[in-house]
Design an enzyme around this catalytic site. Structure first.
Site, PDB file in Angstrom:
ATOM      1  N   GLU A   1      41.746  34.309  34.350  1.00 54.06           N
ATOM      2  CA  GLU A   1      42.304  35.662  34.390  1.00 54.06           C
ATOM      3  C   GLU A   1      43.693  35.628  35.015  1.00 54.06           C
ATOM      4  O   GLU A   1      44.156  34.586  35.509  1.00 54.06           O
ATOM      5  CB  GLU A   1      41.372  36.600  35.161  1.00 54.06           C
TER       6      GLU A   1
ATOM      7  N   ARG B   1      48.142  41.410  38.376  1.00 54.62           N
ATOM      8  CA  ARG B   1      47.922  42.777  37.910  1.00 54.62           C
ATOM      9  C   ARG B   1      49.054  43.738  38.260  1.00 54.62           C
ATOM     10  O   ARG B   1      49.352  44.661  37.501  1.00 54.62           O
ATOM     11  CB  ARG B   1      46.598  43.302  38.474  1.00 54.62           C
TER      12      ARG B   1
ATOM     13  N   HIS C   1      42.029  51.348  40.270  1.00 53.51           N
ATOM     14  CA  HIS C   1      40.935  50.383  40.122  1.00 53.51           C
ATOM     15  C   HIS C   1      40.396  49.859  41.442  1.00 53.51           C
ATOM     16  O   HIS C   1      39.182  49.772  41.640  1.00 53.51           O
ATOM     17  CB  HIS C   1      41.426  49.212  39.271  1.00 53.51           C
TER      18      HIS C   1
ATOM     19  N   ARG D   1      45.422  42.196  45.062  1.00 51.62           N
ATOM     20  CA  ARG D   1      44.216  41.370  44.921  1.00 51.62           C
ATOM     21  C   ARG D   1      44.299  40.487  43.680  1.00 51.62           C
ATOM     22  O   ARG D   1      44.608  40.953  42.587  1.00 51.62           O
ATOM     23  CB  ARG D   1      42.976  42.267  44.818  1.00 51.62           C
TER      24      ARG D   1
END
Length: 531
Positions: free
Chosen positions: A115, A290, A351, A386
């Site tokens: 990811e 992200r 999120h 994160r």
């Protein structure tokens, strides 16, 4: 009520702590309080997986540590990062022993995905419902321990400290102690006093403070707000992670998440012209961290005046997609999208909260006998952003550490029986629920419009003015009406909004998930914002 150990929340953090504590103290009672059903947690909705060093020659602890530090943009606590990464494999092995099933290949080897922000394939997963599988395994394991008692539909209002005994408690009070909680029993509407010797806050995230979120309706920041009211330390609340790829559905508050693993398997982000735009923003393209991907999407939407971009999966292997992402395929199908023929409209949605209740390496908060674990805690692992799939690992490692420390501490604890009962005098039933529901809409609009992916001082100032008014109005309701979950959640969310805005105002730089047009560069001095 009296209990030896009190756990607030029934996700991966709370259940892991309860199981370990029940093993250590088979003759003591562990009580779990949850405001909904036991399995309705943020854990349940985690899709992608759990990041853990793979054991392959190509992966090392140092690589996972470096990936985490890079994503955290200079604000991670390196000691904590090393603890989580190095202790992670043992905790995951324990989870597997408890019955969690992760996907394997034809040879029986664990499949590990990749990811954004990861340099290696190290994400263990169960199709695209990893969190659901972990929650199932933990609930099954918990059934083996009769000394764990679960109370569904109990809403915790506040933690009990010396304040409730008539003492002055301030931020500078060095010996604040937690004696339990006041909780609203939703079965009979009564507010009960629950005394405990040790309390764990594992209450989850804050996503409902925004208009669009991937979080379930329970994610209202209750634990963080409670600890702040009790004068506990809160850290880094300005770092709210917006997942880059939530399915765009107009007028839908809870968005369906399209896991980052889809991009890890070859999904490509495209704008309305069909251009693969991520190469213009970062050399890692679609697998950048992200914060970078979310800002890139936000910029593309603003440039084109559109409300979403596209995730293109048409070039991906059909059989592999159906095997790895069956729930995403079905969700898209329900919304009229064939992922092998059409691109998926996506947009960022709130999120994950990288800040929260400040804890040390054992999960201890600044309040004695009160631990915090999971998304509500700020352990120092995530820093300013994160790294994908590190949250489930963090919860496992710190649930273990909290349980170990609480085991050593327990024999020096006792109940504080002189705590008074909850006082309901002078309150009446609320006459107009619209006052609460409209307050929530105003809060979510304020946070989404002024305190989103990109911020500036003018927006933050406006947001704070509106939050001040909402706070005054909600306090009037709280003081004069009987309690309801809706009113308590509004009260908590307004507090969360304040903490995010105040922290954002104090961080006069752009770092990680906090990007402000007034200070577009990083500052030379790194520090965490503690409130």
């Amino acid at each position: 009520m009296q209990t030896d150990f009190l756990v607030i929340g029934s996700g991966i953090a709370g259940l892991s702590f309860a199981i370990k504590t029940a093993k250590n103290f088979p003759d003591k009672e562990i009580t779990i309080l949850t405001k909904a059903n036991t399995d309705e947690t943020n854990t349940k909705y985690a899709q992608g997986g759990i990041a853990v060093m793979s054991g392959h020659d190509s992966d090392t602890f140092d690589q996972h540590i470096q990936d985490t530090l890079i994503a955290g943009d200079g604000l991670c606590n390196r000691e904590i990062v090393e603890i989580v990464v190095k202790e992670g494999p043992e905790r995951v092995a324990e989870l597997i022993e408890w019955g969690a099933n992760f996907d394997k290949d034809s040879k029986g080897e664990y499949l590990q995905g990749k990811e954004g922000g990861h340099s290696q394939h190290r994400i263990l997963h169960h199709k695209d419902i990893t969190g659901f599988e972990i929650e199932r395994a933990l609930l099954t394991e918990m059934q083996q321990y009769p000394n764990i008692k679960v109370y569904n539909h109990w809403f915790v209002i506040d933690i009990i400290t010396q304040h409730h005994l008539g003492y002055l408690v301030t931020k500078s009070t060095s010996d604040i102690e937690c004696y339990g909680v006041y909780a609203l029993n939703l079965h009979n509407g009564k507010t009960e006093r629950i005394l405990s010797r040790v309390t764990l806050m594992a209450s989850g995230g804050v996503g409902q403070v925004y208009r669009t979120t991937t979080n379930p309706s329970i994610a209202t920041g209750d634990g963080i707000a409670m600890v702040y009211r009790a004068k506990g330390r809160i850290e880094n609340m300005e770092f709210i992670q917006f997942h880059p790829t939530a399915m765009y559905q107009p007028n839908t508050h809870q968005s369906f998440l399209i896991t980052e693993a889809v991009r890890g398997d070859g999904g490509i982000l495209r704008n309305h012209k069909g251009e693969a735009f991520m190469e213009r923003y970062d050399s890692r393209k679609d697998l950048a961290p992200r914060d970078i991907v979310a800002r890139a999407i936000d910029n593309e939407m603003k440039r084109s005046g559109t409300e979403f971009v596209y995730l293109d999966c048409r070039q991906m292997d059909k059989e592999r997609f159906l095997q790895h992402f069956p729930n995403i395929y079905e969700a898209c199908k329900r919304n009229g999208i064939d992922v092998f023929e059409q691109m998926i409209p996506v947009a960022p949605a709130a999120h994950y909260c990288c800040g929260g209740i400040k804890t040390d390496e054992h999960g201890c908060s600044s309040i004695r006998y009160l631990y915090a674990c999971g998304e509500c805690a700020a352990t120092g692992l995530h820093g300013a952003n994160r790294l994908a799939s590190n949250s489930l690992l963090e919860a496992l490692v710190f649930a273990h550490r909290c349980a170990e420390h609480a085991t050593a501490l327990f024999h020096n604890t006792s109940w504080k029986t002189e705590v008074p009962a909850w006082d309901t005098s002078g309150t009446t039933d609320p006459r107009e629920m619209i006052l609460i529901t409209q307050g929530l809409k105003e809060l979510q609009s304020t946070m989404s419009d002024y305190v989103g992916i990109v911020r500036n001082n003018i927006r933050l100032k406006r947001a704070m003015r509106r939050l001040d008014l909402l706070f005054e109005e909600s306090q009037e309701l709280y003081a004069s009406t009987t309690l309801s979950p809706q009113l308590c959640e509004l009260r908590n969310l307004i507090t969360i909004g304040y903490l995010i805005v105040k922290s954002a105002e104090l961080r006069q730089e752009s770092r990680g998930l906090h990007f402000t047009t007034d200070y577009p560069e990083k500052a030379a001095i790194l520090q965490n914002v503690v409130l």
